[in-house]
Design an enzyme around this catalytic site. Structure first.
Site, short mmCIF file in Angstrom:
data_model
loop_
_atom_site.label_atom_id
_atom_site.label_comp_id
_atom_site.label_asym_id
_atom_site.label_seq_id
_atom_site.Cartn_x
_atom_site.Cartn_y
_atom_site.Cartn_z
N GLY A 135 0.82 -1.21 0.00
CA GLY A 135 0.00 0.00 0.00
C GLY A 135 0.85 1.25 0.00
O GLY A 135 0.45 2.29 0.52
N GLY B 266 1.55 2.89 -2.60
CA GLY B 266 1.14 3.77 -3.71
C GLY B 266 1.88 3.48 -5.00
O GLY B 266 2.23 4.41 -5.73
N SER B 267 2.11 2.19 -5.30
CA SER B 267 2.91 1.88 -6.48
C SER B 267 2.21 2.30 -7.78
O SER B 267 2.88 2.75 -8.72
CB SER B 267 3.28 0.40 -6.52
OG SER B 267 2.17 -0.40 -6.26
N SER B 268 0.88 2.22 -7.83
CA SER B 268 0.17 2.62 -9.06
C SER B 268 0.33 4.11 -9.32
O SER B 268 0.58 4.54 -10.45
CB SER B 268 -1.32 2.31 -8.96
OG SER B 268 -1.51 0.97 -8.66
N ALA C 155 2.74 6.03 -8.16
CA ALA C 155 4.15 6.31 -8.45
C ALA C 155 4.46 5.95 -9.91
O ALA C 155 5.17 6.70 -10.60
CB ALA C 155 5.05 5.55 -7.49
N ASP D 133 -1.10 10.61 -2.64
CA ASP D 133 -0.03 9.69 -3.05
C ASP D 133 0.66 10.19 -4.32
O ASP D 133 1.88 10.07 -4.46
CB ASP D 133 -0.57 8.25 -3.24
CG ASP D 133 -1.91 8.20 -3.94
OD1 ASP D 133 -2.42 9.26 -4.38
OD2 ASP D 133 -2.46 7.10 -4.06
#
Ligand code: MEV
Length: 347
Positions: free
Chosen positions: A132, A134-136, A138, A179
């Site tokens: 969680g 926030g890879s999407s 980023a 994010d």
């Protein structure tokens, strides 16, 4: 230039989750490890994506089909979950930076011929998409930044934020964008929804301890759950949001002063409100209580709740005991560095 590598950090919400969706401020810090994207300009009018961290490999479709999940094409019946953010980011970049005439024209003689352009993206992450962090978001920020460099359409950081936020909203429906701001600007931010306020804080240090609950949370489900509660008890929930907003402002001052005792107390108060909103869980609670009992100044969940991570702050001489306590109740301590640099070109 044909190929570029860009990286952006993950994030951890320090204070203010959920209330931030309803106009109150929050505090977020950018964390390393980083998400990385190699973005290449090709001339075959195709979009290609390899994102092994989210099980996407060899995904291809024509640039003209971006964002469409047309079941009649042989190139893909719908957009795989792991490809959505990058694909919609590419679509939004091109539709905002070039006119439809430019996008349709081929061989105009300009240095960058948008009509022919194809894009090949390969993403990799130094952190698990399960945490969680926030890879999407980023990945979205990396791709927008990379395209702005590759096509010569220089975007400011605020432009990168705005386009990335538009992309996330298109996919998630409701999101504050905190994010996206962390990935773009880095550091530790005082943030209001949509980037109405994005204020960089000057912090002496931020020695966060992070524990992963082992459970992947779904933000949209949790935001909807809180919305349901707010519909039933509007005044109660609105007052909770106000109190969270108030403590965020106090936490901002305490963080800047390095007054961790106060920051910790405010973390505990914030956690109480999150529990009242119904987004904590038994696992998160046991990790949070274990951290406090082992001597942390304070501890709380971070993000949407339901799972993902908790955070704690502790005096130097208690850090090891707090980490051990989190492990002992089944949490996984994740080593991160907080307050790190935002999106950047790596090569
Ligand atoms: C999720 O990580 C944080 C929320 O406040 C949603 C958002 O800010 O977009 C619950």
């Amino acid at each position: 230039m044909k190929k570029i590598t860009v990286s952006a950090p993950g994030k951890l919400m320090l204070f203010g989750e959920h209330a931030v969706v309803y106009g109150r401020p929050c505090l977020v810090t950018a964390v390393g490890q980083r998400m990385r994207a190699i973005v290449e300009l090709t001339e075959d009018s195709m979009f290609q994506l390899d994102a092994p961290d989210v099980s996407v490999s060899g995904y291809r479709k024509p640039m003209s089909e971006l964002g469409k999940g047309d079941p009649s094409t042989s190139l893909g019946t719908s957009i795989p979950k792991g490809a959505k953010f990058v694909e919609v980011a590419v679509k939004n970049f091109f539709s905002s930076q070039f006119t439809s005439k430019e996008r349709a024209s081929v061989g105009t003689g300009s240095t960058f011929e948008v009509g022919k352009a194809g894009i090949k993206v390969t993403t990799s992450s130094e952190f698990s998409s399960e945490f969680g962090f926030g890879s999407s978001s980023a990945a979205t920020v990396c791709v927008i930044k990379a395209l702005s460099e590759l096509t010569g359409k220089k975007l400011s950081k605020k432009n990168v934020f705005d386009l990335s936020y538009k992309t996330v909203l298109e996919i998630q429906g409701q999101a504050s964008g905190f994010d996206v701001a962390a990935a773009t600007f880095g550091g530790t931010l005082y943030f209001v929804i949509g980037g109405k306020v994005i204020k960089q804080l000057n912090l002496p240090s931020l020695p966060l301890i992070v524990g992963y609950s082992g459970i992947k949370a779904d933000t949209v489900t949790l935001v909807n759950q809180v919305k349901k509660k707010a519909n039933k008890y509007p005044k109660v929930i609105d007052d909770i949001y106000d109190s969270i907003g108030y403590l965020v402002n106090q936490a901002k001052n305490a963080l800047v002063k390095g007054d961790f005792q106060t920051v910790g107390e405010l973390m505990n108060l914030n956690q109480g409100y999150l529990e009242s909103l119904g987004v904590s869980s038994d696992k998160l609670e046991s990790m949070i209580h274990a951290a406090r009992e082992a001597g942390a100044y304070g501890a709380k969940l971070s993000g949407a709740g339901g799972g993902d991570c908790m955070i704690a702050l502790a005096p130097n001489n208690k850090v090891e005991a707090v980490k051990k306590a989190i492990n002992n109740v089944g949490g996984q301590v994740v080593d991160i560095k907080a307050h790190i640099e935002g999106v950047r070109i790596d090569g």
